[in-house]
Scaffold this motif. Structure first.
Motif, PDB file in Angstrom:
ATOM      1  N   SER A 263      60.451  48.170  56.818  1.00 49.65           N
ATOM      2  CA  SER A 263      59.593  47.209  56.830  1.00 49.65           C
ATOM      3  C   SER A 263      60.106  46.304  55.564  1.00 49.65           C
ATOM      4  O   SER A 263      60.479  46.835  54.485  1.00 49.65           O
ATOM      5  CB  SER A 263      58.111  47.988  56.608  1.00 49.65           C
ATOM      6  OG  SER A 263      58.035  48.595  55.500  1.00 49.65           O
ATOM      7  N   PHE A 264      59.858  44.924  55.642  1.00 49.48           N
ATOM      8  CA  PHE A 264      60.075  44.261  54.657  1.00 49.48           C
ATOM      9  C   PHE A 264      59.122  42.848  54.302  1.00 49.48           C
ATOM     10  O   PHE A 264      58.337  42.796  55.296  1.00 49.48           O
ATOM     11  CB  PHE A 264      61.730  43.656  54.984  1.00 49.48           C
ATOM     12  CG  PHE A 264      61.730  42.991  56.233  1.00 49.48           C
ATOM     13  CD1 PHE A 264      61.283  41.680  56.417  1.00 49.48           C
ATOM     14  CD2 PHE A 264      62.154  43.687  57.492  1.00 49.48           C
ATOM     15  CE1 PHE A 264      61.274  41.177  57.631  1.00 49.48           C
ATOM     16  CE2 PHE A 264      62.144  43.024  58.712  1.00 49.48           C
ATOM     17  CZ  PHE A 264      61.831  41.838  58.701  1.00 49.48           C
ATOM     18  N   THR A 265      59.439  42.209  53.290  1.00 52.39           N
ATOM     19  CA  THR A 265      58.713  41.035  52.960  1.00 52.39           C
ATOM     20  C   THR A 265      59.744  39.964  52.761  1.00 52.39           C
ATOM     21  O   THR A 265      60.745  40.091  52.140  1.00 52.39           O
ATOM     22  CB  THR A 265      57.835  41.129  51.806  1.00 52.39           C
ATOM     23  OG1 THR A 265      57.087  42.579  51.818  1.00 52.39           O
ATOM     24  CG2 THR A 265      57.224  39.879  51.317  1.00 52.39           C
ATOM     25  N   GLU A 266      59.476  38.803  53.394  1.00 52.29           N
ATOM     26  CA  GLU A 266      60.298  37.765  53.155  1.00 52.29           C
ATOM     27  C   GLU A 266      59.919  37.304  51.494  1.00 52.29           C
ATOM     28  O   GLU A 266      58.964  37.116  51.290  1.00 52.29           O
ATOM     29  CB  GLU A 266      59.817  36.726  54.083  1.00 52.29           C
ATOM     30  CG  GLU A 266      60.368  36.651  55.550  1.00 52.29           C
ATOM     31  CD  GLU A 266      59.979  35.361  56.232  1.00 52.29           C
ATOM     32  OE1 GLU A 266      59.790  34.511  55.811  1.00 52.29           O
ATOM     33  OE2 GLU A 266      60.169  35.474  57.642  1.00 52.29           O
ATOM     34  N   LEU A 267      61.463  36.882  50.903  1.00 51.89           N
ATOM     35  CA  LEU A 267      61.166  36.391  49.714  1.00 51.89           C
ATOM     36  C   LEU A 267      60.824  34.974  49.536  1.00 51.89           C
ATOM     37  O   LEU A 267      61.591  34.197  50.376  1.00 51.89           O
ATOM     38  CB  LEU A 267      62.402  36.933  48.892  1.00 51.89           C
ATOM     39  CG  LEU A 267      62.547  38.337  48.493  1.00 51.89           C
ATOM     40  CD1 LEU A 267      63.855  38.723  47.776  1.00 51.89           C
ATOM     41  CD2 LEU A 267      61.332  38.967  47.800  1.00 51.89           C
TER      42      LEU A 267
ATOM     43  N   ARG B  61      62.746  29.508  63.961  1.00 53.55           N
ATOM     44  CA  ARG B  61      61.503  29.465  63.561  1.00 53.55           C
ATOM     45  C   ARG B  61      60.574  30.589  63.896  1.00 53.55           C
ATOM     46  O   ARG B  61      60.590  31.117  64.985  1.00 53.55           O
ATOM     47  CB  ARG B  61      60.656  28.407  64.206  1.00 53.55           C
ATOM     48  CG  ARG B  61      61.069  26.972  63.832  1.00 53.55           C
ATOM     49  CD  ARG B  61      60.566  26.764  62.216  1.00 53.55           C
ATOM     50  NE  ARG B  61      60.611  25.361  61.967  1.00 53.55           N
ATOM     51  CZ  ARG B  61      61.000  24.618  60.711  1.00 53.55           C
ATOM     52  NH1 ARG B  61      61.081  25.861  59.912  1.00 53.55           N
ATOM     53  NH2 ARG B  61      60.793  23.466  60.630  1.00 53.55           N
ATOM     54  N   ASN B  62      60.165  31.332  62.763  1.00 51.90           N
ATOM     55  CA  ASN B  62      58.993  32.320  63.146  1.00 51.90           C
ATOM     56  C   ASN B  62      57.485  31.788  62.699  1.00 51.90           C
ATOM     57  O   ASN B  62      57.262  31.599  61.803  1.00 51.90           O
ATOM     58  CB  ASN B  62      59.316  33.580  62.047  1.00 51.90           C
ATOM     59  CG  ASN B  62      58.362  34.700  62.274  1.00 51.90           C
ATOM     60  OD1 ASN B  62      57.310  34.508  62.806  1.00 51.90           O
ATOM     61  ND2 ASN B  62      59.103  35.754  61.851  1.00 51.90           N
ATOM     62  N   ILE B  63      56.815  31.688  63.785  1.00 50.33           N
ATOM     63  CA  ILE B  63      55.493  30.945  63.723  1.00 50.33           C
ATOM     64  C   ILE B  63      54.377  32.026  63.958  1.00 50.33           C
ATOM     65  O   ILE B  63      53.379  31.301  63.901  1.00 50.33           O
ATOM     66  CB  ILE B  63      55.394  29.719  64.537  1.00 50.33           C
ATOM     67  CG1 ILE B  63      55.505  30.304  66.057  1.00 50.33           C
ATOM     68  CG2 ILE B  63      56.398  28.717  64.478  1.00 50.33           C
ATOM     69  CD1 ILE B  63      55.287  29.030  67.204  1.00 50.33           C
TER      70      ILE B  63
ATOM     71  N   TYR C 148      67.805  34.322  55.489  1.00 52.41           N
ATOM     72  CA  TYR C 148      66.728  33.618  54.694  1.00 52.41           C
ATOM     73  C   TYR C 148      65.199  33.841  55.028  1.00 52.41           C
ATOM     74  O   TYR C 148      64.412  34.157  54.179  1.00 52.41           O
ATOM     75  CB  TYR C 148      67.056  32.257  54.577  1.00 52.41           C
ATOM     76  CG  TYR C 148      68.330  31.821  54.186  1.00 52.41           C
ATOM     77  CD1 TYR C 148      68.580  31.668  52.857  1.00 52.41           C
ATOM     78  CD2 TYR C 148      69.477  31.362  55.142  1.00 52.41           C
ATOM     79  CE1 TYR C 148      69.918  31.348  52.390  1.00 52.41           C
ATOM     80  CE2 TYR C 148      70.441  30.996  54.830  1.00 52.41           C
ATOM     81  CZ  TYR C 148      70.823  30.835  53.171  1.00 52.41           C
ATOM     82  OH  TYR C 148      71.971  30.655  52.583  1.00 52.41           O
ATOM     83  N   GLU C 149      65.169  34.559  56.302  1.00 49.64           N
ATOM     84  CA  GLU C 149      64.003  34.653  57.003  1.00 49.64           C
ATOM     85  C   GLU C 149      64.132  35.817  57.921  1.00 49.64           C
ATOM     86  O   GLU C 149      65.112  36.297  58.209  1.00 49.64           O
ATOM     87  CB  GLU C 149      63.300  33.373  57.791  1.00 49.64           C
ATOM     88  CG  GLU C 149      63.284  32.197  56.840  1.00 49.64           C
ATOM     89  CD  GLU C 149      62.963  30.931  58.095  1.00 49.64           C
ATOM     90  OE1 GLU C 149      63.169  30.943  58.986  1.00 49.64           O
ATOM     91  OE2 GLU C 149      62.615  29.971  57.222  1.00 49.64           O
TER      92      GLU C 149
ATOM     93  N   THR D 223      65.339  34.693  47.763  1.00 51.97           N
ATOM     94  CA  THR D 223      65.729  34.490  49.252  1.00 51.97           C
ATOM     95  C   THR D 223      66.201  35.860  49.801  1.00 51.97           C
ATOM     96  O   THR D 223      66.367  36.850  48.782  1.00 51.97           O
ATOM     97  CB  THR D 223      66.985  33.455  49.378  1.00 51.97           C
ATOM     98  OG1 THR D 223      68.109  33.875  48.765  1.00 51.97           O
ATOM     99  CG2 THR D 223      66.464  32.265  49.310  1.00 51.97           C
ATOM    100  N   GLY D 224      65.942  36.202  51.103  1.00 55.05           N
ATOM    101  CA  GLY D 224      66.469  37.473  51.541  1.00 55.05           C
ATOM    102  C   GLY D 224      65.146  38.196  52.164  1.00 55.05           C
ATOM    103  O   GLY D 224      64.022  37.683  51.799  1.00 55.05           O
ATOM    104  N   LEU D 225      65.160  39.559  52.303  1.00 57.18           N
ATOM    105  CA  LEU D 225      64.246  40.348  52.808  1.00 57.18           C
ATOM    106  C   LEU D 225      63.912  41.475  51.899  1.00 57.18           C
ATOM    107  O   LEU D 225      65.004  42.376  51.868  1.00 57.18           O
ATOM    108  CB  LEU D 225      64.487  40.840  54.259  1.00 57.18           C
ATOM    109  CG  LEU D 225      64.957  39.738  55.074  1.00 57.18           C
ATOM    110  CD1 LEU D 225      64.876  40.093  56.650  1.00 57.18           C
ATOM    111  CD2 LEU D 225      63.707  38.735  55.227  1.00 57.18           C
ATOM    112  N   TYR D 226      63.062  41.610  50.994  1.00 56.65           N
ATOM    113  CA  TYR D 226      62.779  42.751  50.277  1.00 56.65           C
ATOM    114  C   TYR D 226      62.373  44.167  51.156  1.00 56.65           C
ATOM    115  O   TYR D 226      61.364  43.905  51.880  1.00 56.65           O
ATOM    116  CB  TYR D 226      61.611  42.568  49.291  1.00 56.65           C
ATOM    117  CG  TYR D 226      61.340  43.521  48.267  1.00 56.65           C
ATOM    118  CD1 TYR D 226      62.161  43.507  47.050  1.00 56.65           C
ATOM    119  CD2 TYR D 226      60.338  44.370  48.257  1.00 56.65           C
ATOM    120  CE1 TYR D 226      62.056  44.493  46.082  1.00 56.65           C
ATOM    121  CE2 TYR D 226      60.180  45.337  47.390  1.00 56.65           C
ATOM    122  CZ  TYR D 226      61.035  45.415  46.315  1.00 56.65           C
ATOM    123  OH  TYR D 226      60.593  46.417  45.386  1.00 56.65           O
TER     124      TYR D 226
END
Length: 514
Positions: A315-319, A209-211, A366-367, A333-336
């Motif tokens: 640096s990335f964005t969660e898809l 979990r990333n909160i 996934y995250e 899914t994945g990290l852009y």
């Protein structure tokens, strides 16, 4: 019969020799062993009946009995000056959800929990439990009290390593958080609402979990479940926060922070750190730092005084479907990859902007937590295989992790008679100088500053990470033990710290002890 007797005698002698060897290792090399290796020596030298999983009969008595003696109660005290700042910042970030806080006249106080992981007095807790504390008092399960000193902290994971002067302490066996499964029974052990040695049971509700709670800005929404509702001021955002919490529905309340999350074998799999609640009390959502991540952090702090962390350099964005639509891509899914750090490991390996990170060491991503926790366990110079999707094809790159070019360390004074309290006031971690460093600075003694904590003496005097401390009160300093000795025998009320800044400029600062 003679043959059988000889075999038994050989086995007995062999076992005795093995135990003797372990005892020699324990006494001679213990200080250089990792916490995990020290525990192997401890449990080999002190065999006991294994605690078996009791989920079938829903009987947690053995696990609770194995863990409770090694979970401690931590009370921290803050002076009026540092306490108000530390307390307000704590409450701005976390409300009342981590530690039991009271506001008497005079020094401010807080409380939390900790877990003994080494029988010579090392204790793991949360950074926010001891952050900026002037005095740290540890009460063990057998009602003994000790003053503790901070060995080092890691705000990026919200972990801290503290130490008390004691021996032959009970410890909690370190488990393997990777083996923990969703739906598995777990126990939370801590001191909620000053109720010492409280055990609650639940299951693992989720992993990874990333909160967004470590170092994040305050949420102005008064219904924010993470309790940041005390005021609308903000706190600086840590850009290197690592979150991959184990979520549990075992009851966790104010004061549980830094306590143990254990499986039914009595093995430590997490350090309790946060709850999601609209009221500040238990609503069924608790979060613990995985012990496999904590092992690396704690061993680094003990060995180096700070955490040596490697970085991928992206640096990335969660898809997710919404993000994918905005980026006009098909993958959800994945990290852009948005950008690359110039000269970083990812750029050197050949990863490009627009790549989608799909796997790390063959494990699907996934995250962000799937990447952060894995990399957070590694050192600068380690290699990690990352599989990315580019132009519809998978490519795998071996990325060599680079050290942080701008380590935050945690840059980031009236003192009592307690040596531990004075050590905490200094607010720094140290490592002995190597021969090369002594030659560079032309000194015969010294320790290097590996961490500086905000709001403490070293921070106030602007003594940065990388500085060399050669003497305190004219006594040569070569180790933390030397510092302990000097401040324990402090007589005239003055603390004179001498040394060199990283650029070679010398300093001689005096601190008045009240």
């Amino acid at each position: 019969m003679k043959k059988i007797g000889l075999t038994l005698l050989t086995a007995f002698v062999g076992g005795a020799m093995a135990l003797g060897t372990y005892k020699v290792i324990e006494s001679k090399y213990a200080d250089n062993l990792s916490f995990e290796d020290k525990q192997k020596v401890y449990f080999t030298s002190n065999p006991s009946a294994p605690v078996v999983s009791s989920t079938g009969a829903l009987d947690f008595t053995e696990a609770a009995a194995a863990v409770t003696p090694a979970v401690v109660y931590i009370r921290t005290t803050y002076s009026s000056q540092s306490g108000s700042s530390g307390q307000d910042q704590f409450e701005q970030m976390f409300g009342d959800m981590f530690g039991q806080r009271v506001r008497p006249q005079g020094p401010q106080m807080a409380s939390g929990s900790g877990v003994i992981i080494s029988n010579d007095g090392y204790i793991v807790t949360n950074n926010h439990v001891v952050e900026k504390a002037d005095k740290i008092t540890v009460a063990t399960n057998d009602h003994r009290t000790f003053q503790a000193k901070v060995i080092g902290t890691d705000p990026s994971t919200d972990l801290a390593l503290i130490k008390i002067s004691a021996t032959d302490l009970p410890i909690v066996k370190l488990g393997n958080s990777d083996d923990a499964r969703v739906g598995e029974w777990v126990l939370a052990v801590g001191n909620p609402f000053n109720l010492n040695s409280t055990v609650t049971a639940g299951i693992i509700s989720a992993k990874g979990r990333n909160i967004g709670i470590i170092g994040s800005e305050d949420n102005q929404d008064q219904s924010n479940p993470f309790g940041r509702t005390r005021n609308q001021q903000t706190t600086p955002k840590l850009n290197k926060a690592i979150e991959s919490f184990i979520q549990t529905d075992a009851a966790i309340n104010p004061g549980n922070s830094g306590g143990a999350l254990v499986n039914t074998k009595g093995e430590l799999i997490g350090i309790n750190a946060a709850i999601a609640s609209h009221t500040g009390s238990y609503e069924g959502y608790g979060f613990a730092i995985p012990v496999n991540l904590a092992k690396k952090v704690l061993n680094d702090i003990k060995k180096y005084g700070t955490v040596k962390r490697g970085f991928v350099g992206v640096s990335f964005t969660e898809l997710n479907p919404d993000v994918a639509q905005k980026l006009n891509i098909n993958n959800t899914t994945g990290l852009y990859v948005n950008d690359l750090v110039e000269g970083g490991g990812a750029e050197a390996a050949g990863i490009q902007k627009g790549d989608i990170i799909e796997k790390v060491e063959g494990v699907p991503v996934y995250e962000s937590s799937d990447l952060q926790e894995h990399v957070g366990r590694l050192q600068p110079g380690d290699k990690v295989n990352m599989t990315v999707l580019r132009d519809g094809k998978e490519k795998t790159f071996a990325v060599t992790l680079k050290a942080d070019a701008n380590p935050t360390g945690t840059r980031t004074a009236a003192v009592s008679k307690s040596a531990e309290e004075l050590f905490n006031k200094l607010g720094a971690s140290f490592q002995p100088l190597s021969p090369a460093q002594k030659a560079k600075f032309h000194v015969n003694s010294g320790v290097v500053v590996t961490q500086v904590r905000e709001g403490r003496v070293f921070d106030s005097f602007e003594i940065p990470v990388g500085s060399i401390i050669t003497s305190i009160n004219k006594s040569p300093i070569n180790s933390v033990a030397d510092i302990d000795k000097v401040i324990t025998n402090l007589r005239n009320g003055n603390l004179v710290i001498s040394g060199y800044y990283p650029d070679g400029t010398n300093f001689n600062n005096m601190f008045q002890v009240q």
